[in-house]
Design an enzyme around this catalytic site. Structure first.
Site, PDB file in Angstrom:
ATOM      1  CG  ASP A   1      33.946  48.219  41.304  1.00 31.45           C
ATOM      2  OD1 ASP A   1      34.977  48.001  40.614  1.00 31.45           O
ATOM      3  OD2 ASP A   1      33.366  47.193  41.942  1.00 31.45           O
TER       4      ASP A   1
ATOM      5  CG  HIS B   1      36.675  44.784  40.543  1.00 30.83           C
ATOM      6  ND1 HIS B   1      35.498  45.927  41.107  1.00 30.83           N
ATOM      7  CD2 HIS B   1      36.152  43.595  40.900  1.00 30.83           C
ATOM      8  CE1 HIS B   1      35.710  44.903  42.108  1.00 30.83           C
ATOM      9  NE2 HIS B   1      36.252  43.785  42.260  1.00 30.83           N
TER      10      HIS B   1
ATOM     11  CB  SER C   1      34.919  41.238  44.263  1.00 30.59           C
ATOM     12  OG  SER C   1      35.662  42.762  44.642  1.00 30.59           O
TER      13      SER C   1
END
Length: 935
Positions: A670, A703, A859
């Site tokens: 990520d 994120h 996600s």
């Protein structure tokens, strides 16, 4: 919301263990053998419905705890096999008997043994052990000094009617039991509870809630199928006769003081907690765990077996106004919109229902101001470049799927046509819109809808929408982000005009196929965005806009991925005369032909370079090193709903088995991780950077911190929320670009997959995806699969059935998103490759800048399933990757109208049920993969 950009790019889709003393029992012990068929039949009759999430079902036996061989005189060899569950025990005293006999499997008189202090080792033989000083109800370590124990009932029970209570049916239950058996009268505790039935066999009254519970109808599992509206219990077999009166007790439940009604039966203890939601007011006590603690002198922890019911969202005035206006917007035939960034218009758009759109967007091209004009008509798009008095040819291309106003337009376009008017159901709702007061503007009446949010990167976000109640349309909308590191402000706004003023959008004449033309070098286009004067703030703004679908300044393809056929060819490849100034990326070498090589373009034309490479006989394949951008559908308010999703997937029950084990490694690929976030400190065992090497995992996007927390945020620490598998070993591989937080090249993802496998990962999570495939990614995923690694990826946020990658590659577990009420969300990509679904709406966990933030997207669904896979391997480390996948599929709650093992494009094989998955893994119930599994 569909995400688009100038290059062929991907979109990163947002998209308590039973601790026992040495020699005792452990819920996280080695996997147990499958239950004998007669025992499994008894268990499944009531508890299979709980494991599969049937409404209203509650445990009769509970999760499996321990199998034991215990002394019993009448059994063959003086030993019998017993099976302990959280709420009771099942045993086979004589295996030689007819297994179809109702009493071939019995449940034992556990409660009688604990009260008398004698456990049976034969039909008439007992061992003195002393009455059980274990709390009757509530916490195993009571927070109230006078909480009664099983020993407190010693002088208050009768097993044969030797002393009898009067028949007081219909009268209020007002007796309080204290420690040591003290009884007092407390009319204030009655709460409408009365005595419901008198049992003459033992001379005791039974409280009406218990009578109703023992005789209630519901769903059972018999002869391989569910049967509805039948009596759930055989009262004599499950409970036996009452041996005490019902008594109120003063106890603590999860540390909170409560009054709970209890009553002892020969085989079970029943509890009634008025504050519990229906249908969980009456429950069977944790008798199996209490018995284990007493008999084996262990220090067991009793867990809450009832999934707390998440707060159900309620439609507010703001929510209803938002949906009403959006319904009207969806009904428009024509509309114009101008989009601005920090006050500067950069895109002018027109829409013509149902499937036509035009945009004129500002860029720089080869260093000079330019505009790109795009027209969409059905599945075909047209594009041309305008610069000064010059215009390129019109180029055209086609999309597989037609997109319809206002739900979004094709993802392969170089401009954004976002789904700006979704209508939310309460299943999907994640923003708490607040409606301001009515304001008269001329003859119009207007209101402002606002919401305050926290983005994953730590930004404080305010969203506003000015609406006309009179006309039922949006006048303008705006979003303001205050960036956490420097206080810079990003303001995005849209102004709407010319509602239902007819426009005419038609195909331009003379257009040529884009695939056959080189008149526009897409790699030389830069979106013309205003600068804040602060380079880091500008980069953060570009990241946000890239995540939302805008083409950003540095998103051009600057390198290519090349796979050579063999080592000899790779080592003989020349850099000078063959391909000009191509240079080898410093993070790659070609000492072996097994790993793709990345070449920097250094200004060479992309298409020409690829053509030359593909023509080289030494090259197996060559492809663009495309860029991935993070994508969040909407941000969510952390104060609304919080971590409801853990109950949806039955996590509290799963934690009775394990919180994960350090011997199982999960790799998160990520944007980095905030190591200073208080709910992640100490959770990340190893860090790597696949883009530039080293161990730096600074997360400027937020994120990666979010997806990592969903898997492994610390539990039971009174900080923020919790992850699903917080005892697993987590390695985080940062794969994004330094100058574009949240943007990833395919080569960095490929390198990250190899790195994860080589560092011993058993599970890889990739919350990213897009419509273009890559042979280099296929090779990397096959490398992981060949090393027995479970690979999980988000299905995508397109809201249509377009294939996205890596989730659509063979062998990958593609995960779609569901909302509050287990329905697919409006944004979740659905297609024939979806394997499972999991909550993806309003998922709250760790963000960057030490915040607790919430967002929507597949996600989130992906790391939830990855965490479940890690828990399965923690319970049974001998399982293969395919066996883990098979357990996840067989344990999932199937889509409406489907049976277990039947697939649906939206749900896959069903919604994740991690408790059932853990039960199957711990007991070696390993199914086979479905024959129709997408390959």
């Amino acid at each position: 919301m569909k995400k688009t950009q100038l290059t062929v790019a991907l979109v990163l889709t947002l998209l308590m263990v039973l601790a026992l003393a040495p020699g005792g029992l452990s819920l996280a012990a080695d996997p147990l053998a499958p239950l004998p068929a007669p025992v499994q039949k008894v268990y499944d009759r009531s508890d299979k419905a709980v494991l599969e999430g049937k409404p209203g079902a509650s445990w009769v036996w509970g999760p499996r705890v321990q199998d034991s061989t215990e002394d019993y005189v009448e059994s063959p060899g003086g030993k019998r096999q017993v099976y302990y569950f959280e709420k009771g025990r099942l045993e086979i005293n004589n295996p030689a008997k007819d297994p179809n006999d109702k009493y071939y499997v019995t449940s034992g008189l556990l409660l009688r043994e604990m009260i008398t202090g004698q456990f049976q080792v034969g039909d008439s033989q007992v061992v003195d052990h002393g009455p059980a000083n274990v709390p009757l109800a509530g916490d195993i370590a009571p927070g109230v000094p006078d909480s009664p124990t099983y020993a407190s009932l010693t002088n208050l029970v009768s097993f044969d009617g030797s002393w009898r209570s009067d028949d007081v049916t219909g009268q209020p239950v007002d007796k309080l039991l204290g420690l040591g058996g003290a009884i007092s009268t407390r009319p204030d505790l009655v709460q409408g509870v009365t005595y419901g039935q008198y049992y003459k066999e033992t001379g005791h009254n039974v409280a009406k809630p218990f009578v109703d519970f023992m005789n209630h109808t519901g769903t059972i599992y018999e002869n391989g199928k569910y049967v509805n509206n039948v009596q759930v219990f055989d009262p004599l077999y499950v409970f036996g006769y009452p041996i005490s009166e019902p008594y109120w007790t003063h106890v603590t439940v999860a540390g909170k003081e409560q009054y709970v009604l209890v009553q002892a039966f020969e085989r079970r203890l029943l509890t009634y907690t008025p504050s519990n939601p229906d249908p969980y007011k009456v429950e069977l006590g944790n008798l199996g765990l209490a018995y284990v603690k007493w008999r084996y002198n262990t220090d067991a922890t009793v867990f809450n077996n009832t999934d707390p019911v998440p707060a159900r969202p309620q439609a507010t005035d703001g929510f209803n106004l938002y949906n009403g206006i959006n319904n009207n917007m969806r009904g428009l035939n024509f509309v114009k919109r101008n989009i601005s960034i920090n006050g500067k218009v950069y895109s002018q758009q027109q829409f013509q229902a149902p499937d036509r759109a035009r945009a004129l967007q500002n860029y720089t091209y080869q260093g000079k101001p330019a505009q790109v004009e795009t027209i969409v008509i059905g599945t075909r798009w047209y594009i041309r470049l305008l610069q000064g008095n010059q215009s390129s040819d019109w180029l055209y291309g086609d999309n597989q799927i037609p997109d319809i106003w206002p739900l979004g337009f094709p993802t392969t376009l170089p401009i954004t046509f976002p789904s700006v008017f979704p209508v939310f159901s309460l299943n999907d709702w994640s923003i708490d819109w607040q409606a301001g007061p009515q304001q008269a503007v001329g003859t119009d009446v207007r209101r402002t809808l606002t919401a305050g949010l926290t983005d994953l990167d730590g930004s404080k976000v305010t969203v506003a929408r000015l609406v006309s109640e009179k006309n039922g349309v949006v006048i303008s909308s705006a979003e303001q982000d205050i960036l956490p590191d420097n206080g810079q402000t990003l303001t995005q706004s849209s102004d709407y005009a010319d509602y239902n003023v007819p426009i005419s959008l038609n195909p331009p004449a003379g257009a040529v196929p884009a695939s056959l033309s080189s008149s526009i070098d897409m790699n030389a286009l830069y979106l013309d965005l205003p600068s804040t004067g602060n380079a880091k703030a500008d980069a953060a703004i570009q990241t946000k806009l890239g995540r939302q679908g805008a083409a950003v300044a540095n998103n051009r393809i600057s390198s290519v991925i090349v796979k050579f056929k063999d080592t000899v060819g790779a080592q003989s490849f020349g850099f000078g005369g063959e391909l000009g100034a191509l240079s080898l990326d410093r993070n790659f070498n070609f000492q072996s032909s097994t790993t793709p090589v990345v070449f920097k373009l250094n200004g060479q034309p992309l298409n020409q370079t690829l053509a030359q490479l593909k023509a080289d006989p030494r090259v197996e394949y060559a492809e663009p090193n495309s860029i991935v951008y993070s994508s969040i559908t909407t941000f969510s308010d952390p104060q609304f709903g919080d971590q409801y999703y853990l109950n949806t997937i039955k996590a509290p029950r799963a934690w009775d088995f394990t919180h994960g084990q350090k011997g199982v490694t999960v790799a998160v690929i990520d944007s980095g991780v905030d190591l200073k976030n208080p709910d992640l400190q100490g959770q990340i065992a190893e860090t790597y950077n696949s883009n530039k090497g080293g161990t730096d995992v600074t997360d400027d996007a937020g994120h990666g911190s979010w997806t990592t927390g969903i898997i492994g945020a610390i539990g039971n620490n009174n900080v923020y929320g919790t992850g699903l598998a917080w005892n697993t070993k987590i390695i985080h591989i940062k794969a994004d670009l330094d100058d574009q937080p949240g943007a990833f090249t395919k080569s960095s993802i490929v390198a990250a997959i190899h790195l994860a496998v080589d560092k011993g990962a058993r599970v890889i999570n990739m919350s990213l995806g897009g419509p273009s495939s890559s042979q280099a990614e296929v090779d990397a995923i096959n490398y992981a699969l060949s090393h027995n690694v479970v690979v999980v990826a988000a299905s995508g946020n397109s809201g249509d059935n377009e294939k996205e990658y890596p989730s659509s590659y063979p062998g990958v577990i593609s995960v779609g998103a569901t909302g509050y009420y287990d329905q697919p969300t409006y944004f979740s990509t659905f297609n024939g490759n979806v394997i499972l679904s999991a909550p993806g709406l309003h998922i709250c966990n760790t963000g960057r800048a030490q915040v607790f933030a919430c967002a929507n997207g597949t996600s989130a669904s992906s790391p939830i399933v990855a965490g479940a896979a890690a828990m399965i391997l923690s319970a049974n480390s001998d399982l293969t990757a395919d066996q883990v996948k098979a357990i996840l599929i067989a344990s999932a709650s199937p889509a409406p109208g489907k049976q277990v093992g039947q697939r649906d494009d939206h749900y896959g094989y069903g919604i994740l049920n991690v408790a059932k998955a853990l039960q199957m893994a711990s007991t070696n119930q390993v199914p086979v993969l479905p024959a129709d599994l997408p390959r």
